[in-house]
Design an enzyme around this catalytic site. Structure first.
Site, PDB file in Angstrom:
ATOM      1  N   LYS A   9      -2.903  41.754  60.100  1.00 18.28           N
ATOM      2  CA  LYS A   9      -2.592  41.501  60.596  1.00 18.28           C
ATOM      3  C   LYS A   9      -2.253  40.998  62.284  1.00 18.28           C
ATOM      4  CE  LYS A   9       0.420  39.675  56.764  1.00 18.28           C
ATOM      5  NZ  LYS A   9       1.536  39.219  55.753  1.00 18.28           N
ATOM      6  N   TYR A  49      -2.026  31.145  52.508  1.00 27.18           N
ATOM      7  CA  TYR A  49      -0.423  31.780  52.151  1.00 27.18           C
ATOM      8  C   TYR A  49      -0.776  30.594  50.413  1.00 27.18           C
ATOM      9  CZ  TYR A  49      -0.130  35.575  53.805  1.00 27.18           C
ATOM     10  OH  TYR A  49      -0.399  37.220  54.890  1.00 27.18           O
ATOM     11  N   PHE A  57       9.437  30.021  54.554  1.00 28.23           N
ATOM     12  CA  PHE A  57       9.115  31.178  55.210  1.00 28.23           C
ATOM     13  C   PHE A  57       7.762  30.656  55.411  1.00 28.23           C
ATOM     14  CE2 PHE A  57       9.157  33.655  51.558  1.00 28.23           C
ATOM     15  CZ  PHE A  57       7.587  34.181  51.055  1.00 28.23           C
ATOM     16  N   ARG A  85      -2.507  48.302  47.332  1.00 30.42           N
ATOM     17  CA  ARG A  85      -1.290  47.930  47.708  1.00 30.42           C
ATOM     18  C   ARG A  85      -0.473  49.340  47.428  1.00 30.42           C
ATOM     19  NH1 ARG A  85       0.319  41.841  47.938  1.00 30.42           N
ATOM     20  NH2 ARG A  85       1.713  42.772  46.465  1.00 30.42           N
ATOM     21  N   THR A  91       6.456  45.093  50.848  1.00 32.90           N
ATOM     22  CA  THR A  91       5.967  43.499  51.176  1.00 32.90           C
ATOM     23  C   THR A  91       7.556  43.739  52.551  1.00 32.90           C
ATOM     24  OG1 THR A  91       5.851  42.391  49.517  1.00 32.90           O
ATOM     25  CG2 THR A  91       6.874  41.286  51.476  1.00 32.90           C
ATOM     26  N   ARG A 102       2.715  49.848  55.772  1.00 32.38           N
ATOM     27  CA  ARG A 102       4.109  49.681  56.428  1.00 32.38           C
ATOM     28  C   ARG A 102       5.195  49.767  56.306  1.00 32.38           C
ATOM     29  NH1 ARG A 102       3.125  44.177  51.965  1.00 32.38           N
ATOM     30  NH2 ARG A 102       2.209  43.217  52.851  1.00 32.38           N
ATOM     31  N   ASN A 112       4.666  42.844  59.128  1.00 30.94           N
ATOM     32  CA  ASN A 112       4.334  43.699  58.473  1.00 30.94           C
ATOM     33  C   ASN A 112       3.166  43.823  57.978  1.00 30.94           C
ATOM     34  OD1 ASN A 112       3.649  41.703  56.453  1.00 30.94           O
ATOM     35  ND2 ASN A 112       4.373  42.113  54.613  1.00 30.94           N
ATOM     36  N   GLU A 126      -9.790  35.572  47.616  1.00 30.33           N
ATOM     37  CA  GLU A 126      -9.518  35.472  49.294  1.00 30.33           C
ATOM     38  C   GLU A 126     -10.535  36.251  49.596  1.00 30.33           C
ATOM     39  OE1 GLU A 126      -6.167  38.179  49.483  1.00 30.33           O
ATOM     40  OE2 GLU A 126      -4.466  36.246  48.530  1.00 30.33           O
TER      41      GLU A 126
HETATM   42  P1  DAT Z   1       2.760  40.284  49.951  1.00 32.16           P
HETATM   43  O1  DAT Z   1       2.372  40.857  51.498  1.00 32.16           O
HETATM   44  O2  DAT Z   1       3.562  42.024  50.343  1.00 32.16           O
HETATM   45  O3  DAT Z   1       1.785  40.513  49.078  1.00 32.16           O
HETATM   46  P2  DAT Z   1       4.128  37.745  48.922  1.00 32.16           P
HETATM   47  O4  DAT Z   1       3.212  37.104  48.815  1.00 32.16           O
HETATM   48  O5  DAT Z   1       5.129  38.052  48.808  1.00 32.16           O
HETATM   49  O6  DAT Z   1       4.054  39.796  49.576  1.00 32.16           O
HETATM   50  O7  DAT Z   1       4.351  37.358  50.824  1.00 32.16           O
HETATM   51  C1  DAT Z   1       3.430  37.173  51.332  1.00 32.16           C
HETATM   52  C2  DAT Z   1       4.265  37.362  52.835  1.00 32.16           C
HETATM   53  O8  DAT Z   1       4.800  36.306  53.266  1.00 32.16           O
HETATM   54  C3  DAT Z   1       4.346  38.356  53.498  1.00 32.16           C
HETATM   55  O9  DAT Z   1       3.906  39.833  53.795  1.00 32.16           O
HETATM   56  C4  DAT Z   1       5.384  38.668  54.199  1.00 32.16           C
HETATM   57  C5  DAT Z   1       6.132  37.293  54.206  1.00 32.16           C
HETATM   58  N1  DAT Z   1       7.246  37.240  52.960  1.00 32.16           N
HETATM   59  C6  DAT Z   1       7.616  37.747  52.450  1.00 32.16           C
HETATM   60  N2  DAT Z   1       8.601  36.852  51.650  1.00 32.16           N
HETATM   61  C7  DAT Z   1       9.334  36.828  53.264  1.00 32.16           C
HETATM   62  C8  DAT Z   1      10.852  36.505  52.724  1.00 32.16           C
HETATM   63  N3  DAT Z   1      12.338  36.589  51.651  1.00 32.16           N
HETATM   64  N4  DAT Z   1      10.562  36.260  54.358  1.00 32.16           N
HETATM   65  C9  DAT Z   1      10.431  36.073  55.077  1.00 32.16           C
HETATM   66  N5  DAT Z   1       9.064  36.655  54.835  1.00 32.16           N
HETATM   67  C10 DAT Z   1       8.252  37.208  53.942  1.00 32.16           C
HETATM   68 MG    MG Z   2       1.491  38.438  48.776  1.00 31.45          MG
END
Ligand code: DAT
Ligand code: MG
Length: 149
Positions: A9, A49, A57, A85, A91, A102, A112, A126
């Site tokens: 990122k 996303y 968020f 993973r 996360t 991370r 992250n 993706e």
């Molecule tokens: P990951 O990246 O581990 O697959 P995710 O798909 O649940 O996690 O979320 C995508 C991204 O969004 C994550 O890398 C960081 C952000 N994110 C997730 N939960 C969040 C929250 N509660 N508040 C702010 N950002 C968040």
């Molecule tokens: Mg994810």
């Protein structure tokens, strides 16, 4: 062998962590199939996303991911989604175990370091979103017989 999509990122690109992260993937024994430094537009970020569109968020996430170049990769290996993973870690970097990407490099949820697909289905989606078929390299890695039994 399966493939997954990983993306370093903008925070980690700015912090000069591309080499550190790619090095961990290489040392694990994974094969790099494609890679590019790439500035995503809003359309691509929103599509990437899409599963989070209803989350509070979502907008912040889209603007963060488009705030600078990312280093997008396709990586291949046995059970590669699970393997990556695990290397990536939880996360929330505050909770991610030391030794994970991370856990070692991040603190805040919104910074992250890296994205990794969470299933073979999302990996396929993706990969096709971020890469053209012609960008994926088919080749034999000589180490393979020393990584896999
Ligand atoms: P990951 O990246 O581990 O697959 P995710 O798909 O649940 O996690 O979320 C995508 C991204 O969004 C994550 O890398 C960081 C952000 N994110 C997730 N939960 C969040 C929250 N509660 N508040 C702010 N950002 C968040
Ligand atoms: Mg994810």
């Amino acid at each position: 062998m399966e493939r997954t999509f990983l993306m370093i990122k903008p925070d980690a690109v700015q912090r000069n962590l591309i080499g550190e992260v790619v090095s961990r993937l290489e040392r694990k024994g994974l094969k790099l199939v494609a890679a590019k430094l790439f500035q995503a537009n809003e359309e691509l970020a929103k599509e990437h996303y899409a599963e989070h569109v209803e989350k509070p968020f979502y907008n912040k996430l889209v603007s963060f991911i488009t705030s600078g170049p990312v280093f997008a990769m396709v990586v291949e290996g046995k059970n590669v989604v699970e393997v990556t993973r695990t290397i990536v870690g939880e996360t929330n970097p505050t909770k991610a175990a030391p030794g994970t990407i991370r856990g070692d490099y991040g603190i805040d949820l919104g910074r992250n370091i890296i994205h990794g697909s969470d299933s073979n289905e999302s990996a396929a989606r993706e990969i096709s979103l971020w890469f053209d078929e012609s960008e994926l390299n088919d080749y034999i890695l000589n180490d393979e017989k020393w990584v896999y039994e």
